[in-house]
Design an enzyme around this catalytic site. Structure first.
Site, PDB file in Angstrom:
ATOM      1  CG  ASP A   9       5.774   4.132  34.707  1.00 36.15           C
ATOM      2  OD1 ASP A   9       5.416   5.372  35.159  1.00 36.15           O
ATOM      3  OD2 ASP A   9       6.154   3.943  33.418  1.00 36.15           O
ATOM      4  CE1 TYR A  16       9.378   9.043  29.389  1.00 34.76           C
ATOM      5  CE2 TYR A  16      11.434   8.093  28.642  1.00 34.76           C
ATOM      6  CZ  TYR A  16      10.574   8.382  29.473  1.00 34.76           C
ATOM      7  OH  TYR A  16      10.573   8.232  30.913  1.00 34.76           O
TER       8      TYR A  16
HETATM    9  C1  GLA Z   1       6.569   7.089  31.343  1.00 37.23           C
HETATM   10  C2  GLA Z   1       7.885   6.535  31.749  1.00 37.23           C
HETATM   11  C3  GLA Z   1       8.009   7.038  33.112  1.00 37.23           C
HETATM   12  C4  GLA Z   1       8.017   8.650  33.229  1.00 37.23           C
HETATM   13  C5  GLA Z   1       6.553   9.310  32.813  1.00 37.23           C
HETATM   14  C6  GLA Z   1       6.628  10.611  32.447  1.00 37.23           C
HETATM   15  O1  GLA Z   1       5.309   6.742  31.978  1.00 37.23           O
HETATM   16  O2  GLA Z   1       7.638   5.151  31.914  1.00 37.23           O
HETATM   17  O3  GLA Z   1       9.340   6.612  33.620  1.00 37.23           O
HETATM   18  O4  GLA Z   1       9.183   9.106  32.591  1.00 37.23           O
HETATM   19  O5  GLA Z   1       6.828   8.734  31.383  1.00 37.23           O
HETATM   20  O6  GLA Z   1       6.449  11.130  33.749  1.00 37.23           O
END
Ligand code: GLA
Length: 371
Positions: free
Chosen positions: A172, A220
């Protein structure tokens, strides 16, 4: 002038020294690959956090959010003892940037910061990276730190993961920094290099399910652990070095599914990039990515599946969830928001889901000084 700049004068009683901006992002493809040293292809969107800032004569840092009408204050001399628990949710991200910079030497002045954002919050479009990167570029400039883009990205990531306590990779932040109009950013997380790829695929429509998954952070962290375990079992430093044959022969059950998603997703990113460079269609790759996230990585949800199905049934050539999943947004290609709005609202109403939100995004410039 942006809201942040206008409000700065009201709140602080003088003009800001500068205005900076950092965009949200949509990930076109390459999901849950960043923390696996893999490949991702996000783009910066035309929605951003705007930061107005000016130095202060003392060592206080004051951050004000115009969206939430809240402010947070802290003293740079006490930075080593800052406790995230003492700050309200959003301000952990903002003050986390100062914490992550770690250095403010005695000579550096405090700062007044006012932020405003039109990146939808908690919807998987990285409003948090837009905030942390925006503040990091502003501080870099205002304090003359001379940080490079990778350092800024890592500071913003540390603010989020280390101080705000939300685990994340580096996608991101790099997307918010490296974005350019008309392009997606190919990120290789093994070499930590980026490359621009032309993204001229017609309208890019964001379908916001408006679902905030309660345990998204837990899921996550769980997926990250599974990937680390899978790599360790295969005897490779990360899943980037694993092959599909290895995954299919040497792993089984849930671990195999998680690893298979990552390994096949990296391949889909490579194919997407090759096709975009030839101006060829990529929609089917987005659909395969969604199915892999739904079935192997298990981070979709009924609302995201319905958004993708409805888009595909109404002229989209490709659609998939974007971001971490378990809520948030999907992206659709090949048809306009005006075409999708009615069928999507209808499908969501029939399923008893909250009304979704739709808007078009375009690949836009990355973070930097605006004025
Ligand atoms: C979130 C996390 C990213 C990435 C996405 C999945 O957005 O902040 O770093 O891992 O999930 O692709």
């Amino acid at each position: 002038m942006s809201t942040a700049a206008e409000r700065f004068s009201d709140l602080v009683g003088r003009h800001p020294e500068g205005i900076w901006g950092a965009p949200g992002r949509v990930n076109l493809i390459g999901e849950h690959t960043d923390y696996n040293a893999g490949l991702a292809l996000p783009f910066a969107i035309d929605r951003a956090t705007v930061v107005a800032a000016a130095r202060r004569p003392d060592r206080t840092v004051r951050v004000y959010s115009t969206n939430l009408d809240e402010q947070a204050c802290a003293n740079l001399d006490e930075l080593a003892d800052w406790d995230p628990g003492e700050f309200v949710g959003w301000s952990r991200y903002a003050l986390g940037v100062l914490w992550a910079i770690k250095l403010p030497p005695p000579g550096l002045p405090g700062v007044d910061i006012v932020v405003s954002s039109d990146v939808p919050l908690r919807s998987g479009l990285s409003s948090s990276a837009a905030l942390t990167v925006g503040i990091a570029v502003a501080l870099d400039d205002i304090w003359g730190l001379g940080l490079d883009r990778q350092e800024i990205a890592k500071i913003a990531q540390q603010a989020e993961a280390g101080f705000a306590g939300t685990p994340c990779g580096l996608m991101d932040q790099l997307a918010a920094l490296e974005g350019k109009p008309g392009a997606a950013v190919l990120i290789d997380f093994l070499s930590l290099t980026t490359e621009l790829v032309p993204l001229e695929v017609g309208p890019l429509v964001v379908l916001n399910t408006r679902v905030e998954h309660a345990n998204a952070d837990g899921a996550y962290a769980d997926r990250r652990r599974a990937c680390e375990t899978a790599a360790a079992r295969l005897g490779v430093p990360s899943l980037r070095q694993a092959t599909l044959t290895q995954v299919e022969q040497e792993l089984n059950g849930q671990l195999q599914k998680r690893a298979r998603h990552v390994v096949t997703e990296n391949e889909r990113v490579k194919q997407t990039v090759a096709r975009l460079r030839q101006n060829a269609a990529v929609g089917d790759l987005l659909v395969s990515s969604h199915m892999s996230l739904r079935d192997d990585y298990e981070v979709s949800c009924p609302e995201l599946d319905l958004a993708v199905e409805t888009a595909l049934a109404n002229g989209a050539t490709g659609a998939r969830l974007t971001g971490a999943g378990l809520g948030g947004c999907a992206i659709a290609l090949g048809t306009g928001a005006d075409v999708l709005a009615v069928p999507l609202s209808k499908a969501f109403a029939e399923a008893g889901f909250r009304p979704p939100e739709l808007f078009t995004v375009s690949p836009s410039r990355g973070a930097g000084r605006l004025a």
